[in-house]
Scaffold this motif. Sequence first.
Motif, mmCIF file in Angstrom:
data_model
loop_
_atom_site.group_PDB
_atom_site.id
_atom_site.type_symbol
_atom_site.label_atom_id
_atom_site.label_comp_id
_atom_site.label_asym_id
_atom_site.label_seq_id
_atom_site.Cartn_x
_atom_site.Cartn_y
_atom_site.Cartn_z
ATOM 1 N N MET A 24 -32.615 -18.755 9.505
ATOM 2 C CA MET A 24 -31.624 -17.798 9.085
ATOM 3 C C MET A 24 -32.144 -17.126 7.816
ATOM 4 O O MET A 24 -32.533 -17.783 6.861
ATOM 5 N N ASP A 25 -32.145 -15.818 7.844
ATOM 6 C CA ASP A 25 -32.579 -15.023 6.703
ATOM 7 C C ASP A 25 -31.368 -14.244 6.211
ATOM 8 O O ASP A 25 -30.783 -13.470 6.970
ATOM 9 N N PHE A 26 -30.966 -14.444 4.962
ATOM 10 C CA PHE A 26 -29.802 -13.751 4.437
ATOM 11 C C PHE A 26 -29.941 -13.561 2.939
ATOM 12 O O PHE A 26 -30.793 -14.156 2.293
ATOM 13 N N ARG A 27 -29.060 -12.714 2.415
ATOM 14 C CA ARG A 27 -28.952 -12.592 0.966
ATOM 15 C C ARG A 27 -27.492 -12.379 0.608
ATOM 16 O O ARG A 27 -26.727 -11.771 1.364
ATOM 17 N N VAL A 28 -27.119 -12.919 -0.533
ATOM 18 C CA VAL A 28 -25.755 -12.771 -1.035
ATOM 19 C C VAL A 28 -25.660 -11.391 -1.679
ATOM 20 O O VAL A 28 -26.393 -11.082 -2.616
ATOM 21 N N THR A 29 -24.778 -10.553 -1.153
ATOM 22 C CA THR A 29 -24.654 -9.193 -1.666
ATOM 23 C C THR A 29 -23.618 -9.078 -2.773
ATOM 24 O O THR A 29 -23.715 -8.181 -3.612
ATOM 25 N N ALA A 30 -22.622 -9.968 -2.784
ATOM 26 C CA ALA A 30 -21.602 -9.958 -3.829
ATOM 27 C C ALA A 30 -21.042 -11.364 -3.982
ATOM 28 O O ALA A 30 -20.944 -12.107 -2.999
ATOM 29 N N SER A 31 -20.686 -11.724 -5.200
ATOM 30 C CA SER A 31 -20.061 -13.031 -5.429
ATOM 31 C C SER A 31 -19.197 -12.971 -6.675
ATOM 32 O O SER A 31 -19.445 -12.187 -7.588
ATOM 33 N N ARG A 32 -18.165 -13.808 -6.671
ATOM 34 C CA ARG A 32 -17.241 -13.891 -7.795
ATOM 35 C C ARG A 32 -16.687 -15.311 -7.825
ATOM 36 O O ARG A 32 -16.239 -15.827 -6.801
ATOM 37 N N LEU A 91 -15.610 -19.987 -5.052
ATOM 38 C CA LEU A 91 -16.641 -18.962 -5.079
ATOM 39 C C LEU A 91 -16.402 -18.043 -3.893
ATOM 40 O O LEU A 91 -16.482 -18.475 -2.743
ATOM 41 N N HIS A 92 -16.049 -16.800 -4.164
ATOM 42 C CA HIS A 92 -15.879 -15.791 -3.125
ATOM 43 C C HIS A 92 -17.219 -15.078 -2.998
ATOM 44 O O HIS A 92 -17.789 -14.651 -4.004
ATOM 45 N N TYR A 93 -17.724 -14.960 -1.784
ATOM 46 C CA TYR A 93 -19.038 -14.352 -1.595
ATOM 47 C C TYR A 93 -19.075 -13.492 -0.343
ATOM 48 O O TYR A 93 -18.264 -13.651 0.569
ATOM 49 N N THR A 94 -20.018 -12.574 -0.330
ATOM 50 C CA THR A 94 -20.339 -11.771 0.840
ATOM 51 C C THR A 94 -21.837 -11.878 1.047
ATOM 52 O O THR A 94 -22.611 -11.712 0.100
ATOM 53 N N ALA A 95 -22.237 -12.202 2.261
ATOM 54 C CA ALA A 95 -23.655 -12.364 2.582
ATOM 55 C C ALA A 95 -23.986 -11.580 3.841
ATOM 56 O O ALA A 95 -23.177 -11.512 4.766
ATOM 57 N N SER A 96 -25.169 -11.001 3.858
ATOM 58 C CA SER A 96 -25.663 -10.266 5.026
ATOM 59 C C SER A 96 -27.045 -10.796 5.372
ATOM 60 O O SER A 96 -27.802 -11.189 4.488
ATOM 61 N N GLY A 97 -27.361 -10.773 6.666
ATOM 62 C CA GLY A 97 -28.676 -11.233 7.070
ATOM 63 C C GLY A 97 -28.886 -11.201 8.568
ATOM 64 O O GLY A 97 -28.139 -10.557 9.299
ATOM 65 N N ARG A 139 -29.818 -13.776 12.020
ATOM 66 C CA ARG A 139 -29.912 -15.115 12.595
ATOM 67 C C ARG A 139 -30.175 -14.959 14.079
ATOM 68 O O ARG A 139 -29.371 -14.347 14.793
ATOM 69 N N GLU A 140 -31.300 -15.491 14.516
ATOM 70 C CA GLU A 140 -31.702 -15.420 15.924
ATOM 71 C C GLU A 140 -31.686 -13.978 16.429
ATOM 72 O O GLU A 140 -31.239 -13.693 17.546
ATOM 73 N N GLY A 141 -32.130 -13.051 15.601
ATOM 74 C CA GLY A 141 -32.215 -11.652 16.000
ATOM 75 C C GLY A 141 -30.917 -10.877 15.930
ATOM 76 O O GLY A 141 -30.862 -9.716 16.301
ATOM 77 N N VAL A 142 -29.856 -11.495 15.458
ATOM 78 C CA VAL A 142 -28.557 -10.841 15.372
ATOM 79 C C VAL A 142 -28.221 -10.611 13.900
ATOM 80 O O VAL A 142 -28.302 -11.525 13.089
ATOM 81 N N ARG A 143 -27.835 -9.402 13.576
ATOM 82 C CA ARG A 143 -27.459 -9.069 12.198
ATOM 83 C C ARG A 143 -26.015 -9.500 11.962
ATOM 84 O O ARG A 143 -25.158 -9.308 12.828
ATOM 85 N N PHE A 144 -25.736 -10.082 10.777
ATOM 86 C CA PHE A 144 -24.383 -10.529 10.466
ATOM 87 C C PHE A 144 -24.022 -10.182 9.026
ATOM 88 O O PHE A 144 -24.880 -9.989 8.177
ATOM 89 N N THR A 145 -22.736 -10.092 8.795
ATOM 90 C CA THR A 145 -22.158 -9.976 7.461
ATOM 91 C C THR A 145 -20.957 -10.911 7.425
ATOM 92 O O THR A 145 -20.094 -10.847 8.294
ATOM 93 N N VAL A 146 -20.927 -11.789 6.438
ATOM 94 C CA VAL A 146 -19.861 -12.773 6.301
ATOM 95 C C VAL A 146 -19.260 -12.621 4.916
ATOM 96 O O VAL A 146 -19.979 -12.534 3.923
ATOM 97 N N SER A 147 -17.948 -12.615 4.855
ATOM 98 C CA SER A 147 -17.231 -12.615 3.586
ATOM 99 C C SER A 147 -16.283 -13.803 3.630
ATOM 100 O O SER A 147 -15.417 -13.881 4.507
ATOM 101 N N SER A 148 -16.443 -14.739 2.699
ATOM 102 C CA SER A 148 -15.656 -15.966 2.735
ATOM 103 C C SER A 148 -15.573 -16.548 1.334
ATOM 104 O O SER A 148 -16.005 -15.931 0.365
ATOM 105 N N PHE A 149 -14.997 -17.742 1.241
ATOM 106 C CA PHE A 149 -14.957 -18.453 -0.030
ATOM 107 C C PHE A 149 -15.251 -19.924 0.198
ATOM 108 O O PHE A 149 -15.093 -20.449 1.302
ATOM 109 N N VAL A 150 -15.702 -20.564 -0.879
ATOM 110 C CA VAL A 150 -16.038 -21.984 -0.850
ATOM 111 C C VAL A 150 -15.455 -22.619 -2.100
ATOM 112 O O VAL A 150 -15.528 -22.042 -3.185
#
Length: 68
Positions: A1-9, A17-23, A25-36
Amino acid sequence: MDFRVTASRYDPVFRRLHYTASGNREGVRFTVSSFVRCAKDPKTTENIHLVALLALTEIFKRPGASGR
């Protein structure tokens, strides 16, 4: 999985930690916005990246609607 965190707070009151990551995975582009929930503030960008990596790994372990 190749990704980078584009925003975090980090919210110290709720210890989230609220974050948004794009990258890719297995040839599919994704964007996830979630919290941990974090035990302490992830102060460095490396720590934020590691927290997001752990969260994304858990998200992608779940079966998708297609059954994969």
